[in-house]
Scaffold this active site. Structure first.
Site, short mmCIF file in Angstrom:
data_model
loop_
_atom_site.label_atom_id
_atom_site.label_comp_id
_atom_site.label_asym_id
_atom_site.label_seq_id
_atom_site.Cartn_x
_atom_site.Cartn_y
_atom_site.Cartn_z
N TYR A 226 65.07 -22.36 -28.38
CA TYR A 226 65.04 -22.21 -30.11
C TYR A 226 64.72 -20.00 -29.88
O TYR A 226 65.76 -19.89 -30.92
CB TYR A 226 63.76 -22.41 -30.48
CG TYR A 226 63.63 -22.03 -31.83
CD1 TYR A 226 64.38 -22.38 -32.73
CD2 TYR A 226 63.11 -21.90 -32.87
CE1 TYR A 226 64.91 -22.11 -35.14
CE2 TYR A 226 62.37 -20.70 -34.13
CZ TYR A 226 63.57 -21.24 -34.97
OH TYR A 226 63.09 -21.14 -36.15
N SER B 172 64.46 -15.29 -36.59
CA SER B 172 63.20 -16.13 -36.44
C SER B 172 62.22 -14.58 -35.63
O SER B 172 62.72 -13.84 -34.98
CB SER B 172 63.17 -17.30 -35.64
OG SER B 172 61.85 -17.11 -35.06
#
Ligand SMILES: NC(=O)c1ccc[n+]([C@@H]2O[C@H](COP(=O)([O-])OP(=O)(O)OC[C@H]3O[C@@H](n4cnc5c(N)ncnc54)[C@H](OP(=O)(O)O)[C@@H]3O)[C@@H](O)[C@H]2O)c1
Length: 244
Positions: free
Chosen positions: A157, A144
């Site tokens: 995350y 990501s």
């Protein structure tokens, strides 16, 4: 015309929706055989199976929890029995937690690491013997933009995505001279179920569509030359790729 991926066996984790489903479909259209590995929502997985079958590809699904190491091993065993090969692994399954650093519990951190880091790590290990027998071996790990950045309320995350990027860089260097390509994608907001949780502040306009990520993956799998390889510390071809 026969494509590079015709009859190749591609393992995709988290194929029940979003990026995983779009990728399964894009690769099915190239003639790949697909194993959809992991996922709890059986209905969504079956939907992907049906779409992929409609595209003419051989596909089967393996629902289950990727935090369970024995499930991962049983997936590899079943894929071996069905296809006797694995050419490409796409580590796509993942979760996000939208919580402040202080509010994130140790259990939540463990959980996100198990899905976003440990499962892909173990899958990479378990597919390598198969990839070594392939003519177009590749791994694509979906990280990501938070593998590079740190947005508020995404500490766990972001840590997990920095981690998958980290081990992917080492692995890419370790297996490069064997012809195995290891890519890591770091997308920004993609219009899927997850983004609603991870980035509730973003509006759908201007987001990346899952099909665009699928096309990028296809590009990476088809271009096997050095032009798309970055961050591999090869000093001289034929020498060990380690850079000290
Ligand atoms: N959407 C974005 O903006 C964005 C941006 C950058 C990177 N990414 C990354 O892209 C990947 C795909 O995400 P997406 O956006 O397509 O979201 P998604 O639609 O929520 O897909 C995530 C998939 O992972 C599966 N999964 C989650 N936990 C699992 C577990 N314990 N065991 C097995 N499967 C599990 C889910 O299946 P079940 O729900 O059925 O368990 C689901 O199919 C993720 O790694 C994500 O971090 C997404």
């Amino acid at each position: 015309m026969k494509t590079l991926l015709a009859d190749k066996v591609v393992v995709i984790t988290g194929g029940g929706g979003g990026i995983g489903r779009a990728t399964a479909l894009a690769l099915a259209e190239q003639g790949a055989r697909i194993a959809l590995c992991g996922g709890h929502n059986i209905e969504k997985l079956k939907k992907t199976v049906s779409l992929v079958k409609n595209a003419g590809a051989d596909v089967f699904d393996l629902p289950g929890d990727l935090t369970d190491n024995s499930f991962i091993s049983s997936c590899i065993q079943q894929i071996h029995q069905r296809f006797n090969a694995i050419d490409v692994l796409i580590n796509n399954a993942g979760i996000a937690i939208n919580k402040s650093f202080e509010a994130t519990s140790a259990e939540e951190l463990d959980h996100i690491y198990k899905i976003n880091v440990k499962a892909p790590f173990i899958l990479c290990q378990q597919v390598l013997p198969y990839l070594r027998r392939s003519k177009c071996p590749a791994i694509v790990n979906i990280a990501s933009v938070v593998a590079h950045k740190g947005y508020p309320n995404q500490a766990a995350y972001a840590a997990s995505k920095h981690a998958i990027l980290g081990f992917s860089k080492s692995l890419a260097n370790e297996v490069y001279l064997e012809g195995i390509r290891v890519h890591t994608l770091c997308p920004g907001g993609v219009y899927t179920e997850m983004v609603k949780l991870a980035r509730p502040d973003l509006s759908p306009e201007g987001m990346i569509m899952p099909e665009e990520i699928a096309r990028t993956i296809l590009f990476l799998l088809e271009q096997r030359g050095n032009a798309v390889i970055d961050e591999i510390n090869i000093r001289r071809m034929g020498k060990p790729p380690y850079d000290g």
